[in-house]
Write a protein that holds these residues in place. Structure first.
Motif, PDB file in Angstrom:
ATOM      1  N   VAL A  87       1.465   3.559  12.743  1.00 48.13           N
ATOM      2  CA  VAL A  87       2.549   4.329  12.125  1.00 48.13           C
ATOM      3  C   VAL A  87       3.789   4.282  13.012  1.00 48.13           C
ATOM      4  CG1 VAL A  87       3.285   6.600  11.321  1.00 48.13           C
ATOM      5  CG2 VAL A  87       0.927   5.856  10.925  1.00 48.13           C
ATOM      6  N   PHE A  88       3.628   4.540  14.295  1.00 48.21           N
ATOM      7  CA  PHE A  88       4.762   4.583  15.219  1.00 48.21           C
ATOM      8  C   PHE A  88       5.329   3.187  15.503  1.00 48.21           C
ATOM      9  CE2 PHE A  88       3.318   8.832  15.696  1.00 48.21           C
ATOM     10  CZ  PHE A  88       4.420   9.564  16.136  1.00 48.21           C
ATOM     11  N   GLN A  89       4.535   2.165  15.231  1.00 54.18           N
ATOM     12  CA  GLN A  89       5.026   0.788  15.362  1.00 54.18           C
ATOM     13  C   GLN A  89       5.718   0.303  14.090  1.00 54.18           C
ATOM     14  OE1 GLN A  89       1.355  -1.195  16.279  1.00 54.18           O
ATOM     15  NE2 GLN A  89       1.301  -0.503  18.410  1.00 54.18           N
ATOM     16  N   GLY A  90       5.742   1.148  13.069  1.00 59.47           N
ATOM     17  CA  GLY A  90       6.342   0.751  11.800  1.00 59.47           C
ATOM     18  C   GLY A  90       5.491  -0.231  11.022  1.00 59.47           C
ATOM     19  N   ARG A  91       4.170  -0.204  11.244  1.00 59.25           N
ATOM     20  CA  ARG A  91       3.286  -1.163  10.600  1.00 59.25           C
ATOM     21  C   ARG A  91       2.175  -0.472   9.815  1.00 59.25           C
ATOM     22  NH1 ARG A  91       0.743  -4.950  14.268  1.00 59.25           N
ATOM     23  NH2 ARG A  91       0.984  -3.459  15.948  1.00 59.25           N
ATOM     24  N   CYS A  92       2.529   0.633   9.163  1.00 59.41           N
ATOM     25  CA  CYS A  92       1.597   1.326   8.270  1.00 59.41           C
ATOM     26  C   CYS A  92       2.322   1.628   6.973  1.00 59.41           C
ATOM     27  CB  CYS A  92       1.080   2.612   8.905  1.00 59.41           C
ATOM     28  SG  CYS A  92      -0.092   3.517   7.860  1.00 59.41           S
ATOM     29  N   VAL A  93       1.771   1.142   5.872  1.00 65.57           N
ATOM     30  CA  VAL A  93       2.300   1.451   4.546  1.00 65.57           C
ATOM     31  C   VAL A  93       1.418   2.523   3.942  1.00 65.57           C
ATOM     32  CG1 VAL A  93       2.807   0.558   2.250  1.00 65.57           C
ATOM     33  CG2 VAL A  93       3.177  -0.891   4.261  1.00 65.57           C
ATOM     34  N   PHE A  94       1.996   3.685   3.676  1.00 70.61           N
ATOM     35  CA  PHE A  94       1.237   4.770   3.078  1.00 70.61           C
ATOM     36  C   PHE A  94       1.316   4.695   1.560  1.00 70.61           C
ATOM     37  CE2 PHE A  94       1.881   6.938   7.254  1.00 70.61           C
ATOM     38  CZ  PHE A  94       0.548   7.226   7.516  1.00 70.61           C
ATOM     39  N   HIS A  95       0.181   4.941   0.931  1.00 71.80           N
ATOM     40  CA  HIS A  95       0.114   5.024  -0.531  1.00 71.80           C
ATOM     41  C   HIS A  95      -0.295   6.447  -0.904  1.00 71.80           C
ATOM     42  CE1 HIS A  95       0.514   0.653  -1.101  1.00 71.80           C
ATOM     43  NE2 HIS A  95      -0.196   0.563   0.010  1.00 71.80           N
ATOM     44  N   LYS A  96       0.186   6.894  -2.034  1.00 69.56           N
ATOM     45  CA  LYS A  96      -0.138   8.230  -2.534  1.00 69.56           C
ATOM     46  C   LYS A  96      -0.685   8.072  -3.939  1.00 69.56           C
ATOM     47  CE  LYS A  96       1.725  12.921  -2.836  1.00 69.56           C
ATOM     48  NZ  LYS A  96       2.931  13.768  -2.618  1.00 69.56           N
ATOM     49  N   GLY A  97      -2.005   7.957  -4.034  1.00 68.61           N
ATOM     50  CA  GLY A  97      -2.621   7.708  -5.337  1.00 68.61           C
ATOM     51  C   GLY A  97      -2.712   6.220  -5.609  1.00 68.61           C
ATOM     52  N   ASP A  98      -2.050   5.770  -6.691  1.00 68.82           N
ATOM     53  CA  ASP A  98      -2.049   4.358  -7.050  1.00 68.82           C
ATOM     54  C   ASP A  98      -0.900   3.644  -6.352  1.00 68.82           C
ATOM     55  OD1 ASP A  98      -4.089   5.078  -8.766  1.00 68.82           O
ATOM     56  OD2 ASP A  98      -2.838   5.061 -10.563  1.00 68.82           O
ATOM     57  N   GLY A  99      -1.126   2.394  -5.943  1.00 65.89           N
ATOM     58  CA  GLY A  99      -0.074   1.623  -5.294  1.00 65.89           C
ATOM     59  C   GLY A  99      -0.336   0.140  -5.400  1.00 65.89           C
ATOM     60  N   GLU A 100       0.700  -0.649  -5.261  1.00 65.16           N
ATOM     61  CA  GLU A 100       0.574  -2.111  -5.305  1.00 65.16           C
ATOM     62  C   GLU A 100       0.745  -2.673  -3.898  1.00 65.16           C
ATOM     63  OE1 GLU A 100       2.047  -5.305  -8.442  1.00 65.16           O
ATOM     64  OE2 GLU A 100       3.683  -4.798  -7.054  1.00 65.16           O
ATOM     65  N   VAL A 101      -0.190  -3.509  -3.488  1.00 60.98           N
ATOM     66  CA  VAL A 101      -0.122  -4.177  -2.190  1.00 60.98           C
ATOM     67  C   VAL A 101       0.497  -5.557  -2.345  1.00 60.98           C
ATOM     68  CG1 VAL A 101      -1.492  -5.067  -0.258  1.00 60.98           C
ATOM     69  CG2 VAL A 101      -2.082  -2.868  -1.304  1.00 60.98           C
ATOM     70  N   ALA A 102       0.125  -6.244  -3.407  1.00 57.12           N
ATOM     71  CA  ALA A 102       0.676  -7.560  -3.739  1.00 57.12           C
ATOM     72  C   ALA A 102       0.485  -7.748  -5.233  1.00 57.12           C
ATOM     73  CB  ALA A 102      -0.038  -8.668  -2.962  1.00 57.12           C
ATOM     74  N   GLU A 103       1.145  -8.746  -5.793  1.00 59.87           N
ATOM     75  CA  GLU A 103       0.973  -9.007  -7.219  1.00 59.87           C
ATOM     76  C   GLU A 103      -0.504  -9.309  -7.486  1.00 59.87           C
ATOM     77  OE1 GLU A 103       0.633 -10.807 -10.970  1.00 59.87           O
ATOM     78  OE2 GLU A 103       0.258 -11.916  -9.110  1.00 59.87           O
TER      79      GLU A 103
END
Length: 265
Positions: free
Chosen positions: A145-161
């Protein structure tokens, strides 16, 4: 866009378990019930996404749960280097799913907000809830998180197509499952939303649970996400290695074309 290939890599197993460790409601709690441990690899051309990281030899020694092979070695045998993995979906932060984050130093991780809050919050004051977590693994996630390398999702989310995540909770507060578009249809990597086929298809909850209703509701969710019930992939079922074809090394199975023998559920 083209479909994804999906492989399961087995890195550990336990043959000393009984059914009481797998099901809350069962008629034969003392019968043997082995468990396999997997990480999953999604590939589409040059794109690679790792789902979960397994755990390493040090964690194996600490918990007395040996691994058969280091997850990095397993990946190397299918042509992938740990340092080159740039995207990791962490279904939840239990030691056997998020315990190898440090093995992938250059990866951005995808995690549910609810899982980070759970793993760092007051619930961890309870030993029974804390047991599947290891503090250093959680610290590694916080470092991302502190390195800017965490993507948080809240429920449903898209990682890639063609790759989406969906929070179901139950086993862990922020447990997420992964939906992947394949040639066989939409495949659901259920992780520990159902440890075994028997959990979901016979409506038997797994004993490690923070919210029983969410776990039971999650059984319906993963069936809805998959195009066919045979495309639901449990987190730990040895039956996966019988239903799906081996592809390459002896510890690697291909999932995206569906089972190669009759599905029993």
């Amino acid at each position: 866009m083209s479909a994804w290939q999906v492989h399961a890599l087995k890195y550990a197993d336990r043959n000393d378990r009984t059914r009481v460790e797998s099901f809350l409601f069962d008629d034969d709690h003392n019968a043997p019930h082995p468990m396999d441990y997997f990480i999953w690899v999604l590939r589409r051309g040059a794109e690679v996404i790792l789902v979960d990281t397994g755990y390493d030899g040090a964690e194996a020694d600490t918990r007395g749960r040996p691994i058969i092979r280091d997850p990095r070695d397993a990946l190397a045998e299918i042509g992938l280097q740990a340092e080159d993995i740039s995207q990791v979906i962490v279904t939840h932060l239990h030691y056997d799913h998020g315990g190898g984050l440090h093995l992938f130093p250059n990866a951005e991780i995808h995690l549910q907000e609810a899982e980070m809050a759970y793993a760092t919050g007051p619930c961890m004051c309870h030993g029974a809830l804390q047991m599947p977590f290891t503090a250093e693994h959680i610290c590694e996630a916080v470092r991302r998180v502190f390195q800017g390398r965490c993507v948080f999702h809240k429920g449903d989310g898209e990682v890639a197509e063609g790759v989406t995540v969906h929070c179901v909770g139950g086993h862990s507060r922020g447990l997420q499952v992964v939906r992947v578009r394949t040639d066989a249809g939409w495949l659901c990597l259920a992780s520990d939303a159902t440890h075994f086929y028997e959990n979901v298809f016979e409506n038997k909850p797994f004993p490690i649970v923070v919210d029983l209703q969410n776990m039971l509701d999650g059984f319906a969710t993963i069936q809805r996400l998959a195009s066919d019930r045979s495309l639901i992939i449990p987190g730990h079922d040895p039956l996966t290695t019988e239903l799906f074809p081996r592809d390459g090394p002896e510890f690697c199975w291909r999932l995206d074309q569906g089972p190669h023998k009759g599905f029993p559920f």
